[in-house]
Design an enzyme around this catalytic site. Structure first.
Site, short mmCIF file in Angstrom:
data_model
loop_
_atom_site.label_atom_id
_atom_site.label_comp_id
_atom_site.label_asym_id
_atom_site.label_seq_id
_atom_site.Cartn_x
_atom_site.Cartn_y
_atom_site.Cartn_z
N ASP A 99 4.10 2.69 -4.52
CA ASP A 99 3.13 3.12 -5.39
C ASP A 99 2.76 2.08 -6.44
O ASP A 99 3.71 1.89 -7.31
CB ASP A 99 3.53 4.59 -5.75
N ASP A 135 0.84 -1.07 0.01
CA ASP A 135 -0.16 0.05 0.08
C ASP A 135 0.91 1.44 -0.08
O ASP A 135 2.03 0.96 0.52
CB ASP A 135 -0.86 0.12 1.27
N TYR A 157 -30.30 -0.48 -4.09
CA TYR A 157 -29.70 -1.96 -3.64
C TYR A 157 -31.05 -2.66 -3.49
O TYR A 157 -31.62 -2.13 -2.32
CB TYR A 157 -28.84 -1.64 -2.78
N VAL A 186 -19.38 -0.11 -0.24
CA VAL A 186 -19.03 -0.72 0.77
C VAL A 186 -18.53 0.31 1.77
O VAL A 186 -18.30 1.43 1.67
CB VAL A 186 -17.86 -1.58 0.57
N TYR A 193 -13.94 6.46 -13.65
CA TYR A 193 -14.18 5.40 -12.53
C TYR A 193 -14.67 4.14 -13.20
O TYR A 193 -14.11 2.93 -12.94
CB TYR A 193 -15.11 5.88 -11.21
N SER A 221 -15.82 -3.49 -9.78
CA SER A 221 -16.82 -2.53 -9.10
C SER A 221 -18.31 -2.81 -9.73
O SER A 221 -18.09 -3.22 -10.85
CB SER A 221 -16.45 -1.14 -9.13
#
Length: 252
Positions: free
Chosen positions: A72, A51, A212, A197, A165, A151
């Protein structure tokens, strides 16, 4: 930052579903990546965590007794060095979970080309860089697996302001399928597509749970369990899948 290498251990005396596995997890400082690290440690995996958030990464690594490297993921040099060290520390790599990524909102007319490139560089190209670096070790082992974090926006973009995105996450789904065909039969490659989430990344984006079926945000631990299934031998006949863990947002 590199923590002292240690081996993750299960909290139970019973061998876990990942006993003997050597797994790299990106995005492990927080959110879904952190939940995956905790669950995988409980199930007996040896872990190396990556991370760019050095402080958060140190905390997760200490919790699960794992090696960790602050990198990175858009830097090939940083990633390659961390992966080589991970393989040397763990004696190989036979699992990879790509959770690192960024959220981004902006209508197409307002998003600059540089912003577009940044989102794709982190979410899509970063995922590719990590997989490419790990391939020499993954391909040495039958039963190796890769799980990529996509996603629900990549499956069904249905809200304004997510073009960059959604493109990055849709690219992850397609990359997953292409690699599943390319790396079979030795390496399985799958993706998970969460809905919204309950993590810090969701701050400012919590306004659409009415779309949802389950009428709530997901929990990081719920997504981690989907990742565990795709990493374990329980999914040994699954590759190229885009598993929707999205509370019924897409019914994909």
């Amino acid at each position: 930052m590199t923590t002292a290498p240690t081996t993750a251990s299960s909290t139970s005396t019973t061998p876990g579903r990942l006993a003997g596995r050597r797994i790299v997890i990106t995005g492990a400082a927080a959110g879904i990546g952190k939940a995956v690290a905790h669950l995988f440690a409980e199930h007996g995996a040896a872990l190396t965590l990556l991370d760019r958030d050095e402080n958060g990464l140190s905390g997760t690594a200490a919790d699960v007794r794992a090696s960790a490297h602050a990198v990175d993921i858009t830097s090939e040099a940083e990633v390659s060095g961390a992966i080589r060290t991970a393989a040397a520390t763990m004696g190989g790599i036979d699992g990879l979970v790509n959770c690192a990524g960024i959220m981004f909102r902006g209508r197409a007319g307002d998003v600059s080309a540089d912003e577009w490139r940044h989102v794709l560089d982190v979410n899509l190209t970063g995922t590719y860089i990590v997989i490419r670096a790990a391939l020499p070790w993954l391909e040495q082992q039958d039963g190796s697996s890769v799980v990529n974090m996509a996603s629900g926006q990549g499956l069904l973009p249905n809200a304004p302001g997510y073009s960059a995105y959604a493109a990055s996450k849709g690219g992850i789904i397609t990359l997953t399928r292409a690699l599943a065909a390319e790396l079979a039969p030795r390496v399985r490659v799958n993706s998970v597509s969460p809905g919204m989430v309950d993590t810090a990344m969701a701050d400012g984006y919590r306004d659409n749970v009415d779309s949802y079926a389950l009428r709530r945000l997901g929990k990081p631990e719920e997504i981690a369990r989907a990742v565990l299934f795709l990493t374990s031998t329980e999914s040994s006949y699954v590759t190229g899948a885009a598993l929707a863990a999205d509370g019924g947002r897409t019914f994909h």
